[in-house]
Design an enzyme around this catalytic site. Structure first.
Site, mmCIF file in Angstrom:
data_model
loop_
_atom_site.group_PDB
_atom_site.id
_atom_site.type_symbol
_atom_site.label_atom_id
_atom_site.label_comp_id
_atom_site.label_asym_id
_atom_site.label_seq_id
_atom_site.Cartn_x
_atom_site.Cartn_y
_atom_site.Cartn_z
ATOM 1 N N ASP A 1 0.846 -1.173 -0.090
ATOM 2 C CA ASP A 1 0.112 -0.197 -0.077
ATOM 3 C C ASP A 1 0.776 1.141 0.155
ATOM 4 O OD1 ASP A 1 1.039 0.012 2.385
ATOM 5 O OD2 ASP A 1 -0.693 -0.657 3.468
ATOM 6 N N GLU B 1 0.125 -9.091 -1.227
ATOM 7 C CA GLU B 1 -0.499 -8.416 -0.046
ATOM 8 C C GLU B 1 -1.568 -7.728 -0.542
ATOM 9 O OE1 GLU B 1 0.914 -5.280 3.298
ATOM 10 O OE2 GLU B 1 1.537 -7.283 4.081
ATOM 11 N N HIS C 1 12.272 5.939 13.112
ATOM 12 C CA HIS C 1 12.302 6.215 11.769
ATOM 13 C C HIS C 1 13.066 7.546 11.230
ATOM 14 C CE1 HIS C 1 10.081 6.555 7.722
ATOM 15 N NE2 HIS C 1 9.551 5.304 7.843
ATOM 16 N N HIS D 1 5.852 5.826 12.861
ATOM 17 C CA HIS D 1 5.823 6.613 11.625
ATOM 18 C C HIS D 1 4.427 6.834 10.894
ATOM 19 C CE1 HIS D 1 4.569 3.471 8.629
ATOM 20 N NE2 HIS D 1 5.177 2.806 9.406
ATOM 21 N N GLU E 1 -2.454 5.138 2.662
ATOM 22 C CA GLU E 1 -2.249 3.665 2.589
ATOM 23 C C GLU E 1 -3.512 3.014 2.182
ATOM 24 O OE1 GLU E 1 -0.890 5.116 5.129
ATOM 25 O OE2 GLU E 1 1.485 4.810 4.624
ATOM 26 N N ARG F 1 1.830 8.671 8.974
ATOM 27 C CA ARG F 1 1.284 10.040 8.604
ATOM 28 C C ARG F 1 0.279 10.758 9.418
ATOM 29 N NH1 ARG F 1 4.357 9.481 3.939
ATOM 30 N NH2 ARG F 1 4.750 11.174 2.836
HETATM 31 C C1 UD1 Z 1 6.583 5.432 3.649
HETATM 32 C C2 UD1 Z 1 5.184 4.738 3.056
HETATM 33 C C3 UD1 Z 1 4.474 4.112 4.194
HETATM 34 C C4 UD1 Z 1 5.184 3.085 4.849
HETATM 35 C C5 UD1 Z 1 6.405 3.698 5.603
HETATM 36 C C6 UD1 Z 1 7.332 2.573 5.894
HETATM 37 C C7 UD1 Z 1 3.875 6.200 1.387
HETATM 38 C C8 UD1 Z 1 2.941 7.303 1.121
HETATM 39 N N1 UD1 Z 1 4.268 6.068 2.524
HETATM 40 O O1 UD1 Z 1 6.222 6.117 4.648
HETATM 41 O O2 UD1 Z 1 3.126 3.562 3.712
HETATM 42 O O3 UD1 Z 1 4.305 2.322 6.036
HETATM 43 O O4 UD1 Z 1 7.263 4.241 4.147
HETATM 44 O O5 UD1 Z 1 8.295 2.959 6.738
HETATM 45 O O6 UD1 Z 1 4.189 5.566 0.396
HETATM 46 N N2 UD1 Z 1 13.795 9.170 4.956
HETATM 47 C C9 UD1 Z 1 14.969 9.221 4.669
HETATM 48 N N3 UD1 Z 1 15.817 8.038 4.618
HETATM 49 C C10 UD1 Z 1 15.140 6.757 4.663
HETATM 50 C C11 UD1 Z 1 13.781 6.892 4.539
HETATM 51 C C12 UD1 Z 1 12.840 8.117 4.642
HETATM 52 O O7 UD1 Z 1 15.575 10.246 4.980
HETATM 53 O O8 UD1 Z 1 15.730 5.754 4.157
HETATM 54 C C13 UD1 Z 1 13.046 10.528 5.248
HETATM 55 C C14 UD1 Z 1 13.090 11.290 4.027
HETATM 56 O O9 UD1 Z 1 13.394 12.745 4.477
HETATM 57 C C15 UD1 Z 1 12.027 11.197 3.376
HETATM 58 C C16 UD1 Z 1 11.040 10.978 4.714
HETATM 59 O O10 UD1 Z 1 11.728 10.264 5.369
HETATM 60 O O11 UD1 Z 1 11.541 12.309 2.442
HETATM 61 C C17 UD1 Z 1 9.536 10.453 4.288
HETATM 62 O O12 UD1 Z 1 9.848 9.097 3.609
HETATM 63 P P1 UD1 Z 1 8.355 8.748 2.740
HETATM 64 O O13 UD1 Z 1 8.730 7.482 2.120
HETATM 65 O O14 UD1 Z 1 7.727 9.675 2.038
HETATM 66 O O15 UD1 Z 1 7.353 8.538 4.004
HETATM 67 P P2 UD1 Z 1 7.377 7.425 5.192
HETATM 68 O O16 UD1 Z 1 6.725 8.287 6.363
HETATM 69 O O17 UD1 Z 1 8.594 6.802 5.281
HETATM 70 N N1 UDP Z 2 12.114 -2.570 11.010
HETATM 71 C C1 UDP Z 2 13.445 -2.828 10.775
HETATM 72 N N2 UDP Z 2 14.316 -1.912 11.511
HETATM 73 C C2 UDP Z 2 13.597 -0.936 12.436
HETATM 74 C C3 UDP Z 2 12.411 -0.740 12.492
HETATM 75 C C4 UDP Z 2 11.322 -1.955 11.812
HETATM 76 O O1 UDP Z 2 14.218 -3.677 9.920
HETATM 77 O O2 UDP Z 2 14.214 -0.231 12.953
HETATM 78 C C5 UDP Z 2 11.176 -3.816 10.281
HETATM 79 C C6 UDP Z 2 10.151 -4.491 10.963
HETATM 80 O O3 UDP Z 2 10.833 -5.598 11.331
HETATM 81 C C7 UDP Z 2 9.061 -4.643 9.875
HETATM 82 C C8 UDP Z 2 9.248 -3.399 9.006
HETATM 83 O O4 UDP Z 2 10.532 -2.811 9.268
HETATM 84 O O5 UDP Z 2 9.364 -5.827 8.967
HETATM 85 C C9 UDP Z 2 8.040 -2.400 9.213
HETATM 86 O O6 UDP Z 2 8.627 -1.264 8.676
HETATM 87 P P1 UDP Z 2 7.582 0.095 8.939
HETATM 88 O O7 UDP Z 2 7.053 -0.112 10.420
HETATM 89 O O8 UDP Z 2 8.390 1.227 8.613
HETATM 90 O O9 UDP Z 2 6.655 0.083 7.828
HETATM 91 P P2 UDP Z 2 5.016 -0.627 7.760
HETATM 92 O O10 UDP Z 2 5.066 -2.122 8.060
HETATM 93 O O11 UDP Z 2 4.165 0.153 8.767
HETATM 94 O O12 UDP Z 2 4.480 -0.310 6.479
#
Ligand code: UD1
Ligand code: UDP
Length: 384
Positions: free
Chosen positions: A97, A119, A255, A222, A133, A224
């Site tokens: 999602d 999924e 995160h 994490h 999502e 939104r």
């Molecule tokens: C995203 C997904 C969410 C998922 C989550 C898992 C969307 C809209 N959101 O949300 O569904 O549950 O990932 O974690 O698809 N950033 C870094 N390095 C990284 C990752 C993130 O710096 O490796 C920072 C950056 O500033 C980036 C911000 O986090 O712009 C947001 O990342 P983004 O993927 O847009 O949203 P998430 O909240 O991570």
């Molecule tokens: N996870 C990880 N390191 C961390 C926190 C989470 O590897 O520090 C793993 C966790 O085991 C799970 C996945 O990341 O498999 C979940 O990711 P997240 O919570 O970011 O996203 P969501 O599942 O809510 O989309």
């Protein structure tokens, strides 16, 4: 020979797609397996690629600091145009999602390439929770030709939306495949223990504290829709709990999203070191995270994937959300919704910590998310 392209971009998609990449690669006579990452998450994605030793064929490298939904959607769709034209896959597989998954599915549709949705069929039926999502997965479901539903309930959700039953395969969740792979790796490699402990120490938590009789509460967040007030309230509740339970360690791998870190600093201050039994640490690579989860007493999270994994390790999960697309877990009794309300979080965590009967009831419930063979079922369905 079918050319299968798997597309993913965030940490959870990578964890859940990695075992599927490996499973397709076991059948080179039937499949040409191509991996395209969008890089929606840069560092957190690369951590997973390293662990599973996956080298992507294409990398859109789209991440920008502080990106919004428009940035991600536009950059994935435009990036996928060239990749699809060059690779010409017969099938594109996306996961779950995220915005990567929906935008990649839409790009494949624009080139009239059939999409398989891994999924598939999870629903809250509330398009703002989780946001975006719930809409992402509904849209991807609309575009997809093949639907890999983790449970009978997710299959039923799709049938209720008019998806023909022959297009749906119930597989279990591939996260359990990934989890078992990691647990086996940890069990079968005696030197890994030391490496993981060293990794965790480097990240900011010393597991030697647990040998001294400390219990551990593992926390992640994490979503939104929780940004702002929700996160402030969660952090205040966690702070109260750390004061109420000085002998329990609270470990929170943060995160990288700046919207997650801001409220933590607002409640706990600029300097997050030396907070006694509260440990804010950098995101852990998957092996260390599972290792720590195995050592935890309970998990407090708003994560989707962790609701599926932690019960597989017998760990009760308190979910800091008002809705879940994983009602099977609620019904099985492995997870409980606590929302972002301060009192509710404090009370529910306290009850699990103080009441062994309540604890045992949750920790012994059976995980409904699969047997670790989800990827085989998906690959087999494409062999036909
Ligand atoms: C995203 C997904 C969410 C998922 C989550 C898992 C969307 C809209 N959101 O949300 O569904 O549950 O990932 O974690 O698809 N950033 C870094 N390095 C990284 C990752 C993130 O710096 O490796 C920072 C950056 O500033 C980036 C911000 O986090 O712009 C947001 O990342 P983004 O993927 O847009 O949203 P998430 O909240 O991570
Ligand atoms: N996870 C990880 N390191 C961390 C926190 C989470 O590897 O520090 C793993 C966790 O085991 C799970 C996945 O990341 O498999 C979940 O990711 P997240 O919570 O970011 O996203 P969501 O599942 O809510 O989309």
């Amino acid at each position: 020979m079918k050319k299968i392209m798997l597309v993913f971009g965030t940490r959870p998609e990578a964890i859940k797609m990695a075992p599927l990449v490996k499973e397709f690669q076991k059948h080179p006579e039937a499949f040409d397996t191509v991996v395209c990452v969008t890089g929606q998450h840069r560092q957190m994605l690369d951590q997973v690629l390293d662990i599973f030793d996956i080298k992507p064929d294409y990398d859109l490298n789209i991440m920008q600091a502080g990106q919004d939904l428009f940035d991600v959607t536009a950059r994935v769709i435009v990036g996928m145009r060239d990749v699809l034209d060059q690779a010409k896959p017969n099938i594109v597989l996306v996961h779950g999602d995220t915005t990567t998954s929906t935008a990649a599915a839409l790009a494949a549709f624009y080139r009239q390439i059939p999409v398989g949705h891994v999924e598939a069929g999870l629903r809250t039926h509330n398009i703002y929770s989780p946001w975006p999502e719930e809409m992402n997965r509904q849209l991807t479901g609309r575009i997809a030709t093949h639907h890999f539903a983790p449970t009978p309930l997710s299959r039923q959700n799709l049938i209720d939306e008019g998806v023909p039953s022959e297009r749906i395969t119930v597989t279990g969740n591939t996260v359990i495949d990934a989890l078992y792979w990691v647990v086996d790796k940890i069990k079968n490699n005696p030197t890994l223990d030391n490496e993981l402990n060293a990794e965790l120490r480097k990240a900011g938590y010393d597991t030697a504290r647990l040998a001294k009789g400390h219990n551990l509460v593992l926390i992640t967040g994490h979503r939104r829709e929780n940004f702002g007030e929700g996160f402030i309230s969660m952090c205040k509740a966690i702070k109260t709990l750390t004061e109420k339970y000085p002998d329990i360690d609270f470990v929170y791998p943060m995160h990288l999203n700046p919207n997650v870190r801001r409220p933590i600093h607002e409640v706990f201050g600029e300097d997050l070191s030396n907070l006694g039994n509260m440990f804010f640490i950098e995101p852990l690579e998957y092996l260390s995270f599972v290792y720590l989860m195995e050592k935890a007493r309970i998990v407090l999270t708003d994560s989707g994937g962790i609701q599926e994994e932690a019960p597989g390790l017998g760990k009760p999960v308190l979910v800091m959300r008002d809705t879940t697309e994983r009602p099977e877990a609620l019904e099985a009794g492995t997870v409980r919704l606590v929302g972002t309300d301060y009192d509710r979080i404090v009370n529910e965590v306290s009850s699990l910590l103080d009441n062994p009967e309540h604890y045992n009831c949750m920790s012994q419930a059976v995980n409904p998310y699969g047997d670790g063979h989800a990827c085989e079922r998906i690959v087999n369905s494409y062999k036909l």
